[in-house]
Design a protein around this motif. Structure first.
Motif, PDB file in Angstrom:
ATOM      1  N   THR A  30       0.702  -1.324   0.127  1.00 52.10           N
ATOM      2  CA  THR A  30      -0.033  -0.106   0.177  1.00 52.10           C
ATOM      3  C   THR A  30       0.912   1.187  -0.049  1.00 52.10           C
ATOM      4  O   THR A  30       0.250   2.333   0.261  1.00 52.10           O
ATOM      5  N   GLN A  56      -5.798   2.173   4.034  1.00 52.65           N
ATOM      6  CA  GLN A  56      -5.489   1.087   3.115  1.00 52.65           C
ATOM      7  C   GLN A  56      -4.977  -0.091   3.891  1.00 52.65           C
ATOM      8  O   GLN A  56      -4.950  -1.287   3.635  1.00 52.65           O
ATOM      9  N   ARG A  60      -6.369  -3.543   3.603  1.00 51.58           N
ATOM     10  CA  ARG A  60      -5.572  -4.925   2.915  1.00 51.58           C
ATOM     11  C   ARG A  60      -5.552  -5.890   3.997  1.00 51.58           C
ATOM     12  O   ARG A  60      -5.769  -7.132   3.431  1.00 51.58           O
ATOM     13  N   LYS A  94      -7.734   7.967  -2.936  1.00 48.90           N
ATOM     14  CA  LYS A  94      -7.391   6.981  -1.796  1.00 48.90           C
ATOM     15  C   LYS A  94      -8.661   6.359  -1.398  1.00 48.90           C
ATOM     16  O   LYS A  94      -8.592   5.236  -0.782  1.00 48.90           O
ATOM     17  N   ARG A 115      -9.009   3.143  -3.525  1.00 49.78           N
ATOM     18  CA  ARG A 115      -7.841   2.295  -3.318  1.00 49.78           C
ATOM     19  C   ARG A 115      -8.305   1.433  -2.043  1.00 49.78           C
ATOM     20  O   ARG A 115      -8.097   0.231  -1.955  1.00 49.78           O
ATOM     21  N   THR A 116      -8.669   2.249  -1.025  1.00 59.12           N
ATOM     22  CA  THR A 116      -9.052   1.398   0.272  1.00 59.12           C
ATOM     23  C   THR A 116     -10.310   0.630  -0.119  1.00 59.12           C
ATOM     24  O   THR A 116     -10.451  -0.574   0.323  1.00 59.12           O
TER      25      THR A 116
END
Length: 408
Positions: free
Chosen positions: A56, A90, A94, A115, A118-119
């Motif tokens: 990340t 993140q 993950r 962001k 991505r999260t």
């Protein structure tokens, strides 16, 4: 720790070693490199721990992985919640995904969409709430209470601190004889974990925290002063007002000094990492190197380890930082010229610049509004040069043609 249980007021080397065992295989053991250009600029042997290479892009995975591994079966079934506008979000998303744990992340409404995406890509439920981190945190605690979730704090948690401390454990395993460790400080979890490791493995070796001038919250807390922070900063990853109580107590106990660096030093460090080490760092990730450059008397001739703790920088911001540094060290020249408005003048100027080896990268030619006379024009040039000396040669070549040259 389970909800309602008071955490211990210290994290020891044994906790960090146990964390290292838990996160092995799910978190990258990052390389420690010593780019020659960086060491030359600093006047010291600088070792860079490349946490920007984590999946990340930041060290936060260490603490998140360890904290989630400590969850009881009941807590795993309940799910976790975290509050973050960036790297912690993140990281929790993950590692919850890897462990099959339901994750909710509360982010402020201003969080950049990249962001958020991505999260969400790690399967987390993202809730956008509030205009500030404090408002997002309050909503996260309300959701935790309402839904029976386990809150994963980004830094004020012994499990998280122990996980972050594995970074220092790796550094000292790779190069036991370093003279100092320099660690960026946001909420304090990373520097607290690293200081705890160093205190037992290398007693007496200094560990320095680093904050930026606009957000010296930990330095103020340790000095017993009221916390006063604010303002724009490129190091938004460490722009924290409310530092952790446990990290603060640990740093006070371990007598850890926090250095405060100016904003410009962070920009210089970002540029040096990009050009000298071919390493992309966000502002917080370059703060350690910024401190080494800002306080050369502390590190001259020594072997110093620091971390590029994150590499999640917006490409536009990175480009602007590089251009600003090129302007500062004379590799980009900005000139204003008042020129006669007649054919052939632009060609003559371009020939003179090229003859001195300059590369024109931007031209603004204004006839109607900026020129002092209707028979003249104003020309603005941005010229790429090797160094300041070549810039002076270009100015001399233009002045030799009777052009009036002003530096922007």
């Amino acid at each position: 720790m389970p909800d309602g249980v008071t955490p211990p007021r210290h994290v020891a080397l044994s906790d960090v070693r146990a964390a290292a065992g838990r996160i092995a295989g799910s978190v990258l053991r990052t390389p420690l490199v010593a780019p020659l250009a960086v060491s030359r600029a600093a006047g010291a042997t600088v070792l860079l721990k490349l946490e920007n290479l984590q999946a990340t892009g930041a060290f936060k995975e260490r603490g998140a992985a360890n904290r989630l591994a400590l969850l009881s079966p009941r807590e795993r079934e309940a799910g976790v919640i975290a509050m973050s506008a960036g790297n912690h979000a993140q990281a929790v998303a993950r590692h919850a995904h890897l462990l099959g744990i339901r994750a909710t992340i509360v982010m402020p409404r201003f969080t950049p969409s990249t962001k958020v995406v991505r999260t969400e890509s790690w399967g987390a439920r993202v809730v956008l709430h509030g205009d500030t981190l404090a408002e997002a945190a309050a909503h996260a605690h309300a959701l935790r209470q309402a839904e029976g979730l386990v809150f994963v704090h980004p830094y004020d948690d012994p499990g998280v601190i122990a996980g972050q401390g594995t970074m220092a454990l790796e550094i000292l395993e790779d190069v036991p004889g370093i003279d100092a460790l320099v660690i960026p400080v946001g909420g304090g979890g990373l520097v607290a974990g690293c200081a705890a490791v160093a205190a037992e493995l290398r007693p007496g070796m200094p560990v320095y925290g680093v904050e930026v001038e606009g957000y010296p919250a930990m330095a103020q807390r340790l000095a017993g002063r009221p916390v006063a922070v604010g303002g724009p900063t490129i190091a938004e990853g460490i722009a924290v007002r409310d530092v952790g109580e446990l990290p603060t107590a640990m740093l006070r106990h371990l007598a850890t000094e926090v250095l405060v660096v100016p904003e410009r030093a962070v920009e210089t460090a970002i540029a040096l990492l990009a050009e000298g080490a071919k390493v992309v760092a966000e502002g917080a990730g370059a703060a350690g190197l910024a401190a080494i450059l800002t306080f050369p008397e502390r590190f001259a001739g020594r072997t110093v380890a620091t971390t590029v703790c994150g590499g999640n920088i917006d490409p536009r911001i990175l480009a602007n930082v590089l251009l600003r540094e090129m302007l500062r060290d004379g590799r980009i020249l900005r000139l204003h010229l008042d020129i006669p408005d007649r054919p052939g003048v632009l060609a003559d100027i371009a020939t003179r610049v090229a003859g001195a080896g300059g590369n024109v990268i931007e031209v603004s030619h204004q006839r109607l509004f900026a020129a002092p006379s209707v028979q003249s024009a104003e020309l603005e040039l941005m010229i790429e040069v090797r160094d300041a000396a070549q810039g002076e040669a270009i100015v001399a070549a233009l002045e030799a043609g009777d052009y009036v040259v002003r530096r922007a």
